[in-house]
Design a protein around this motif. Structure first.
Motif, PDB file in Angstrom:
ATOM      1  N   PHE A  37       0.821  -1.203   0.000  1.00  0.00           N
ATOM      2  CA  PHE A  37       0.000   0.000   0.000  1.00  0.00           C
ATOM      3  C   PHE A  37       0.858   1.257   0.000  1.00  0.00           C
ATOM      4  N   THR A  39      -0.051   5.393   0.625  1.00  0.00           N
ATOM      5  CA  THR A  39      -1.106   6.340   0.982  1.00  0.00           C
ATOM      6  C   THR A  39      -0.595   7.771   0.855  1.00  0.00           C
ATOM      7  N   TYR A  93      -7.554   4.271  -5.007  1.00  0.00           N
ATOM      8  CA  TYR A  93      -8.761   4.699  -4.308  1.00  0.00           C
ATOM      9  C   TYR A  93      -8.556   6.119  -3.782  1.00  0.00           C
ATOM     10  N   THR A 116       0.321  -8.548   2.195  1.00  0.00           N
ATOM     11  CA  THR A 116      -0.543  -8.247   3.337  1.00  0.00           C
ATOM     12  C   THR A 116      -0.384  -9.276   4.445  1.00  0.00           C
ATOM     13  N   SER A 148      -7.494  -5.867   8.152  1.00  0.00           N
ATOM     14  CA  SER A 148      -7.053  -4.508   8.444  1.00  0.00           C
ATOM     15  C   SER A 148      -5.586  -4.498   8.845  1.00  0.00           C
ATOM     16  N   LEU A 157      -5.788   0.993   7.808  1.00  0.00           N
ATOM     17  CA  LEU A 157      -6.472   0.651   6.568  1.00  0.00           C
ATOM     18  C   LEU A 157      -7.280  -0.623   6.788  1.00  0.00           C
ATOM     19  N   GLU A 159      -9.788  -3.368   4.869  1.00  0.00           N
ATOM     20  CA  GLU A 159     -10.193  -3.888   3.559  1.00  0.00           C
ATOM     21  C   GLU A 159     -11.432  -4.760   3.706  1.00  0.00           C
ATOM     22  N   ARG A 218     -14.566  -4.588  -3.973  1.00  0.00           N
ATOM     23  CA  ARG A 218     -13.631  -4.376  -2.854  1.00  0.00           C
ATOM     24  C   ARG A 218     -13.737  -2.940  -2.382  1.00  0.00           C
ATOM     25  N   SER A 219     -13.561  -2.740  -1.079  1.00  0.00           N
ATOM     26  CA  SER A 219     -13.642  -1.406  -0.499  1.00  0.00           C
ATOM     27  C   SER A 219     -12.573  -1.239   0.571  1.00  0.00           C
ATOM     28  N   TYR A 220     -12.154   0.005   0.749  1.00  0.00           N
ATOM     29  CA  TYR A 220     -11.217   0.328   1.822  1.00  0.00           C
ATOM     30  C   TYR A 220     -11.760   1.475   2.670  1.00  0.00           C
ATOM     31  N   ILE A 222     -10.174   4.028   5.516  1.00  0.00           N
ATOM     32  CA  ILE A 222      -8.887   4.467   6.042  1.00  0.00           C
ATOM     33  C   ILE A 222      -9.161   5.438   7.185  1.00  0.00           C
TER      34      ILE A 222
END
Length: 230
Positions: A37, A39, A93, A116, A148, A157, A159, A218-220, A222
């Motif tokens: 990831f 960010t 995203y 991950t 997460s 984060l 997921e 899929r969604s995140y 944060i």
């Protein structure tokens, strides 16, 4: 290039990109890289025209315009990250908290599944997942999978995979993706009980963002929090 220098270069690039395309750049940008990831946390970012629209209670218009512009910028951002650091972003995203004049961009790259697995657990992880499942169930349905990770001492984060219901999939097929995304943002953020997460994590949640990849289902989420030991 070492990580600190790379983060600084990406921060400078993103500041210029936003300034050139939105008419005003943010006061500060914080870049964090922890495979898989990346960010980009954006602070004090609100243009003069956007401020006028918000004062007229037309925040949906601001969010829609930002989404449309970001869709145009995604290929450029991906190409720039590859040139700067050979970071091959497969998913990107973004979300904004207009009342805080803040934003978050998240890139996913590399071997997501294996990388991950190497991220550390943290205190309260299962309770965080239960709270997220509760929000998801109220908004659509229980996710098929939740995970997460703390990417640094301030960025959590979360997921979710497998969250879309049949009517949402039909709206997407019918061309209502942007309207659906705006509605889901408002709904899910409204359902978040940030105090519950603060009690679990033992720290203040300063910002919360959410976005989806409807194609991947899929969604995140944060969360930006006061520093915690991770």
């Amino acid at each position: 290039m070492d990580k600190k220098s790379l983060q600084s270069e990406i921060s400078s690039y993103m500041g210029k990109l936003l300034r050139d395309n939105f008419g005003k750049g943010p006061t500060s940008i914080y870049v964090s890289i922890k495979e898989p990831f990346l960010t980009v946390y954006i602070r004090d970012f609100l243009g003069p025209m956007e401020r006028v629209l918000i004062n007229q209670e037309r925040t949906d218009r601001v969010e829609e315009m930002r989404d449309l512009l970001m869709q145009e910028l995604i290929p450029e951002i991906k190409a720039a990250l590859w040139v700067m650091a050979e970071i091959d972003v497969q998913e990107l995203y973004y979300d904004w908290t207009l009342e805080n004049r803040s934003g978050m961009i998240v890139g996913v790259y590399g071997d997501r599944e294996n990388d991950t697995e190497a991220l550390e657990d943290y205190h309260g992880k299962e309770k965080v997942h239960r709270e997220i499942e509760h929000v998801s169930k109220q908004a659509e349905k229980l996710p098929e999978q939740v995970d997460s990770f703390f990417l640094n001492e301030r960025t959590l984060l979360i997921e979710r995979n497998g969250i879309l219901v049949a009517i949402e999939k039909e709206l997407i097929r019918s061309g209502f993706e942007e309207k659906l995304k705006l509605a889901k943002r408002h709904l899910e953020k409204g359902l978040l009980d940030l105090s519950a997460f603060e009690n679990i994590l033992g720290t203040k949640v300063r910002d919360a963002f959410v976005d989806w990849d409807f194609n991947l289902d899929r969604s995140y989420f944060i969360f930006v929090v006061d520093p915690v030991t991770v």
